[in-house]
Design a protein around this motif. Structure first.
Motif, PDB file in Angstrom:
ATOM      1  N   PRO A 102      21.291  68.317  77.194  1.00 23.37           N
ATOM      2  CA  PRO A 102      22.284  67.358  76.680  1.00 23.37           C
ATOM      3  C   PRO A 102      23.154  66.755  77.791  1.00 23.37           C
ATOM      4  N   SER A 103      23.393  67.506  78.840  1.00 19.03           N
ATOM      5  CA  SER A 103      24.230  67.000  79.938  1.00 19.03           C
ATOM      6  C   SER A 103      23.545  65.871  80.713  1.00 19.03           C
ATOM      7  N   ALA A 104      22.226  65.728  80.548  1.00 19.60           N
ATOM      8  CA  ALA A 104      21.501  64.660  81.249  1.00 19.60           C
ATOM      9  C   ALA A 104      21.784  63.295  80.630  1.00 19.60           C
ATOM     10  N   GLY A 105      22.283  63.273  79.396  1.00 17.20           N
ATOM     11  CA  GLY A 105      22.652  62.016  78.750  1.00 17.20           C
ATOM     12  C   GLY A 105      21.480  61.128  78.359  1.00 17.20           C
ATOM     13  N   VAL A 106      20.295  61.722  78.212  1.00 16.47           N
ATOM     14  CA  VAL A 106      19.103  60.944  77.856  1.00 16.47           C
ATOM     15  C   VAL A 106      19.180  60.550  76.384  1.00 16.47           C
ATOM     16  N   THR A 107      19.033  59.258  76.131  1.00 15.80           N
ATOM     17  CA  THR A 107      19.075  58.714  74.769  1.00 15.80           C
ATOM     18  C   THR A 107      17.834  57.857  74.541  1.00 15.80           C
ATOM     19  N   GLY A 108      17.761  57.257  73.381  1.00 10.57           N
ATOM     20  CA  GLY A 108      16.688  56.303  73.107  1.00 10.57           C
ATOM     21  C   GLY A 108      16.722  55.140  74.082  1.00 10.57           C
ATOM     22  N   PHE A 109      17.933  54.735  74.472  1.00 12.24           N
ATOM     23  CA  PHE A 109      18.057  53.659  75.460  1.00 12.24           C
ATOM     24  C   PHE A 109      17.440  54.080  76.791  1.00 12.24           C
ATOM     25  N   SER A 110      17.607  55.338  77.175  1.00 13.20           N
ATOM     26  CA  SER A 110      17.010  55.844  78.421  1.00 13.20           C
ATOM     27  C   SER A 110      15.492  55.714  78.374  1.00 13.20           C
ATOM     28  N   TRP A 111      14.919  56.119  77.244  1.00 12.31           N
ATOM     29  CA  TRP A 111      13.471  56.001  77.068  1.00 12.31           C
ATOM     30  C   TRP A 111      13.037  54.538  77.134  1.00 12.31           C
ATOM     31  N   PHE A 112      13.766  53.674  76.417  1.00 15.55           N
ATOM     32  CA  PHE A 112      13.447  52.251  76.448  1.00 15.55           C
ATOM     33  C   PHE A 112      13.511  51.719  77.878  1.00 15.55           C
ATOM     34  N   ALA A 113      14.579  52.039  78.596  1.00 17.52           N
ATOM     35  CA  ALA A 113      14.766  51.531  79.959  1.00 17.52           C
ATOM     36  C   ALA A 113      13.639  51.988  80.880  1.00 17.52           C
ATOM     37  N   ALA A 114      13.277  53.259  80.799  1.00 23.40           N
ATOM     38  CA  ALA A 114      12.214  53.781  81.661  1.00 23.40           C
ATOM     39  C   ALA A 114      10.863  53.152  81.317  1.00 23.40           C
ATOM     40  N   LEU A 115      10.558  53.049  80.025  1.00 24.72           N
ATOM     41  CA  LEU A 115       9.271  52.464  79.633  1.00 24.72           C
ATOM     42  C   LEU A 115       9.220  50.967  79.926  1.00 24.72           C
ATOM     43  N   PHE A 116      10.328  50.274  79.768  1.00 25.20           N
ATOM     44  CA  PHE A 116      10.415  48.858  80.117  1.00 25.20           C
ATOM     45  C   PHE A 116      10.178  48.687  81.613  1.00 25.20           C
ATOM     46  N   GLU A 117      10.810  49.524  82.412  1.00 29.32           N
ATOM     47  CA  GLU A 117      10.647  49.454  83.871  1.00 29.32           C
ATOM     48  C   GLU A 117       9.189  49.706  84.260  1.00 29.32           C
ATOM     49  N   ILE A 118       8.584  50.741  83.715  1.00 22.74           N
ATOM     50  CA  ILE A 118       7.194  51.070  84.064  1.00 22.74           C
ATOM     51  C   ILE A 118       6.257  49.944  83.643  1.00 22.74           C
ATOM     52  N   THR A 119       6.473  49.385  82.463  1.00 28.08           N
ATOM     53  CA  THR A 119       5.642  48.268  81.997  1.00 28.08           C
ATOM     54  C   THR A 119       5.810  47.054  82.912  1.00 28.08           C
ATOM     55  N   ALA A 120       7.051  46.747  83.287  1.00 30.06           N
ATOM     56  CA  ALA A 120       7.307  45.621  84.186  1.00 30.06           C
ATOM     57  C   ALA A 120       6.708  45.878  85.570  1.00 30.06           C
ATOM     58  N   ASP A 121       6.741  47.127  86.019  1.00 28.33           N
ATOM     59  CA  ASP A 121       6.132  47.488  87.303  1.00 28.33           C
ATOM     60  C   ASP A 121       4.639  47.178  87.295  1.00 28.33           C
ATOM     61  N   ILE A 122       3.975  47.618  86.247  1.00 30.87           N
ATOM     62  CA  ILE A 122       2.533  47.375  86.139  1.00 30.87           C
ATOM     63  C   ILE A 122       2.251  45.880  86.023  1.00 30.87           C
ATOM     64  N   ALA A 123       3.078  45.184  85.250  1.00 28.81           N
ATOM     65  CA  ALA A 123       2.878  43.739  85.060  1.00 28.81           C
ATOM     66  C   ALA A 123       3.016  42.968  86.365  1.00 28.81           C
ATOM     67  N   ILE A 124       4.011  43.289  87.180  1.00 28.02           N
ATOM     68  CA  ILE A 124       4.184  42.547  88.432  1.00 28.02           C
ATOM     69  C   ILE A 124       3.051  42.876  89.402  1.00 28.02           C
TER      70      ILE A 124
END
Length: 140
Positions: A102-124
């Protein structure tokens, strides 16, 4: 209908990639920089600098922009997958979202941000490959 050139696609993809960088960075700021190890923070900062340099090359139309996009895209996708999506097997190289405390503060937004970043990485990276391939075909 006009076909989009690989260079145009790369520029659009670089813009989306930039947004993904900002979203992922915003999540890290929201969670607090102390939620990750010094190693993860250092590597993330280096990735951000290389990524912004790549975006600059792409938007300036530099010949090496496509090659940089391939490198930073695939390297970032691999790095973020290792750091965020795998279990905490890598010690200080891990900010795993799997069973995060819980102290890591991981939320649904964290998951979205990481998956968005990885998808954008692959796309570029793929967009960069398309540019390099089109250059090879125009030479042949």
């Amino acid at each position: 209908m006009t076909e989009t050139s690989p260079e145009q696609t790369l520029r659009v993809t670089a813009a989306v990639f930039t947004v993904a960088l900002l979203v992922h960075g915003a999540d890290h700021m929201r969670r607090g920089m102390d939620a990750t190890s010094a190693l993860v923070n250092t590597l993330g900062t280096l990735q951000l600098l290389f990524a912004l340099f790549t975006v600059l090359l792409v938007f300036r139309g530099h010949r090496e922009g496509a090659r940089a996009a391939v490198f930073i895209g695939f390297a970032s996708a691999a790095g973020f997958t290792i750091v965020h999506l795998l279990p905490d097997w890598f010690g200080p190289l891990s900010d795993s979202f799997i069973n995060a405390s819980p102290s890591a503060g991981v939320t649904g937004f964290s998951w979205f941000a990481a998956l968005f970043e990885i998808t954008a990485d692959i796309a570029i990276a793929i967009a960069g490959l398309r540019v390099l391939r089109s250059r090879q075909m125009s030479v042949a």
